[in-house]
Design a protein around this motif. Structure first.
Motif, short mmCIF file in Angstrom:
data_model
loop_
_atom_site.label_atom_id
_atom_site.label_comp_id
_atom_site.label_asym_id
_atom_site.label_seq_id
_atom_site.Cartn_x
_atom_site.Cartn_y
_atom_site.Cartn_z
N LEU A 1 0.83 -1.20 0.00
CA LEU A 1 0.00 0.00 0.00
C LEU A 1 0.87 1.25 0.00
CD1 LEU A 1 -3.01 0.65 0.01
CD2 LEU A 1 -2.92 0.74 2.51
N ALA A 2 1.94 1.22 0.76
CA ALA A 2 2.85 2.37 0.81
C ALA A 2 3.53 2.58 -0.54
CB ALA A 2 3.90 2.16 1.90
N THR A 3 3.91 1.47 -1.19
CA THR A 3 4.56 1.55 -2.50
C THR A 3 3.60 2.09 -3.55
OG1 THR A 3 6.03 -0.30 -1.99
CG2 THR A 3 5.70 0.22 -4.31
N ILE A 4 2.36 1.58 -3.55
CA ILE A 4 1.37 2.04 -4.52
C ILE A 4 1.10 3.53 -4.34
CG2 ILE A 4 -1.03 1.83 -5.29
CD1 ILE A 4 -0.91 -1.11 -4.33
N SER A 5 0.93 3.96 -3.09
CA SER A 5 0.65 5.37 -2.81
C SER A 5 1.77 6.26 -3.33
CB SER A 5 0.46 5.58 -1.30
OG SER A 5 -0.65 4.84 -0.82
N MET A 6 3.01 5.83 -3.14
CA MET A 6 4.16 6.61 -3.60
C MET A 6 4.18 6.68 -5.12
SD MET A 6 8.22 5.96 -2.91
CE MET A 6 8.19 4.43 -3.87
N GLU A 7 3.88 5.57 -5.78
CA GLU A 7 3.89 5.55 -7.25
C GLU A 7 2.78 6.44 -7.82
OE1 GLU A 7 5.75 1.05 -7.86
OE2 GLU A 7 3.58 1.36 -7.90
N LEU A 8 1.61 6.40 -7.20
CA LEU A 8 0.51 7.26 -7.65
C LEU A 8 0.84 8.73 -7.43
CD1 LEU A 8 -2.64 5.30 -6.36
CD2 LEU A 8 -1.61 5.25 -8.64
N ALA A 9 1.47 9.03 -6.30
CA ALA A 9 1.85 10.42 -5.99
C ALA A 9 2.89 10.93 -6.98
CB ALA A 9 2.39 10.50 -4.56
N ASN A 10 3.75 10.06 -7.45
CA ASN A 10 4.74 10.46 -8.46
C ASN A 10 4.08 10.78 -9.79
OD1 ASN A 10 6.95 10.26 -6.74
ND2 ASN A 10 7.33 8.12 -7.26
N LEU A 11 2.98 10.08 -10.10
CA LEU A 11 2.26 10.32 -11.36
C LEU A 11 1.42 11.59 -11.29
CD1 LEU A 11 0.96 6.81 -12.45
CD2 LEU A 11 2.42 8.32 -13.78
N ASN A 12 0.87 11.87 -10.11
CA ASN A 12 0.00 13.02 -9.94
C ASN A 12 0.37 13.69 -8.62
OD1 ASN A 12 -2.17 14.79 -9.37
ND2 ASN A 12 -3.60 13.54 -10.55
N THR A 13 1.11 14.77 -8.71
CA THR A 13 1.65 15.42 -7.52
C THR A 13 0.63 16.31 -6.81
OG1 THR A 13 2.50 17.25 -8.85
CG2 THR A 13 3.99 15.40 -8.44
N SER A 14 -0.50 16.61 -7.45
CA SER A 14 -1.45 17.57 -6.88
C SER A 14 -2.68 16.93 -6.24
CB SER A 14 -1.90 18.56 -7.95
OG SER A 14 -2.56 17.88 -9.00
N ALA A 15 -3.00 15.69 -6.61
CA ALA A 15 -4.23 15.06 -6.12
C ALA A 15 -4.00 14.35 -4.79
CB ALA A 15 -4.77 14.07 -7.14
#
Length: 298
Positions: free
Chosen positions: A168-182
């Protein structure tokens, strides 16, 4: 104006669960939500769940993508929602898992009701287990999933109970890298506080910045009114003078010598005119970046 929220996400990610939870919360708050659902097949499987949730105005778009060939049908269904039901406070639009979220907004920005709807933003539902196995998808589907994440204003990381804390931590980090504002919210069975959605999207942008592109550049929509008939060549000359940051225009323009306003469309530098056989509202919707100063020069 009626607030509009677009629910995006890949097939099976949990969009309908999020939708049903939102409906229940809105009704509990004394508001009247309405729903437009874009089903992938011929049968209204997911919309049956909405119908079962109670007296909720519902329109369906079956077996057609809201963002391409179904655009005109989508406009018709939205128009029907507005005309057939009174007192609607919020419209929730659930796209198919195959819809590009920004293209889906094109139908919402129709000149038919540009002065009645206010797009608040895009909530994308990300499927945690599927994200871990996204490399198994075809390149085209993989790309679509990434676009749905990039263009979100809020990301609901759903099925978070089906992966480990480390994953879950890894997925969250990867999503945050794709979209820095959401903001990324971990959810189970699509349970997300609608007041959070409402407050986040109200605080994030003003009416002049209704959506944010994948490059984090503000996209604006603007309505231009035509008080008198104009010449087609004048419209085309004006269009050619506009900056490259104007990406899309659509509306009905009164033309000298023509009985009814003509449908005018502009996209990627291309202009298209089509006759209309009934009286339509004489206005043009412009979508782009930094377009606040653009005006029709009569």
């Amino acid at each position: 104006m009626i607030d509009v929220y677009l629910y995006s996400g890949f097939l099976g990610s949990g969009k309908t669960s999020l939708l049903l939870n939102s409906i229940a919360q809105l009704k509990a708050a004394g508001k009247k939500p309405a729903v437009l659902m874009n089903e992938f097949g011929e049968l209204p499987v997911d919309s049956d769940s909405v119908s079962a949730s109670g007296d909720v105005p519902l329109k369906e778009l079956l077996s057609g993508c809201i963002c391409c060939t179904g655009s005109e049908k989508t406009e018709a269904q939205l128009q029907a929602l507005l005309e057939d039901y009174e007192g609607i406070d919020v419209i929730l639009i659930e796209t198919t898992g195959a819809a590009h979220p920004v293209e889906a907004l094109d139908a919402v920005y129709s000149p038919l009701f540009a002065d009645r709807l206010q797009v608040k933003g895009i909530v994308t539902v990300a499927d945690a287990p599927r994200w871990l196995n996204r490399e198994e998808l075809s390149p085209r589907i993989h790309s679509l999933m990434l676009e749905q994440i990039r263009h979100a204003h809020i990301i609901a990381l759903n099925k978070s109970d089906l992966v480990t804390d480390s994953q879950l931590a890894t997925i969250s980090m990867e999503l945050a890298n794709l979209n820095t504002s959401a903001p990324i919210v971990q959810t189970v069975k699509g349970k997300l506080d609608f007041s959070f959605i409402e407050k986040t999207l109200s605080a994030e942008k003003s009416a002049q910045q209704p959506i944010i592109s994948g490059k984090n550049l503000p996209l604006s929509s603007k309505v231009i009114l035509f008080l008198n008939p104009v010449k087609k060549e004048d419209v085309e000359s004006w269009t050619a003078s506009l900056p490259d940051t104007v990406y899309r225009m659509k509306g009905y323009i009164p033309i000298e010598g023509v009985k009814n306003p003509m449908l005018f469309q502009y996209a990627y530098g291309m202009v298209n005119w089509m006759p209309e056989y009934v009286k339509m509202p004489e206005r043009l919707v412009v979508i782009g970046e930094g377009i606040e100063q653009i005006e029709w020069i009569d």
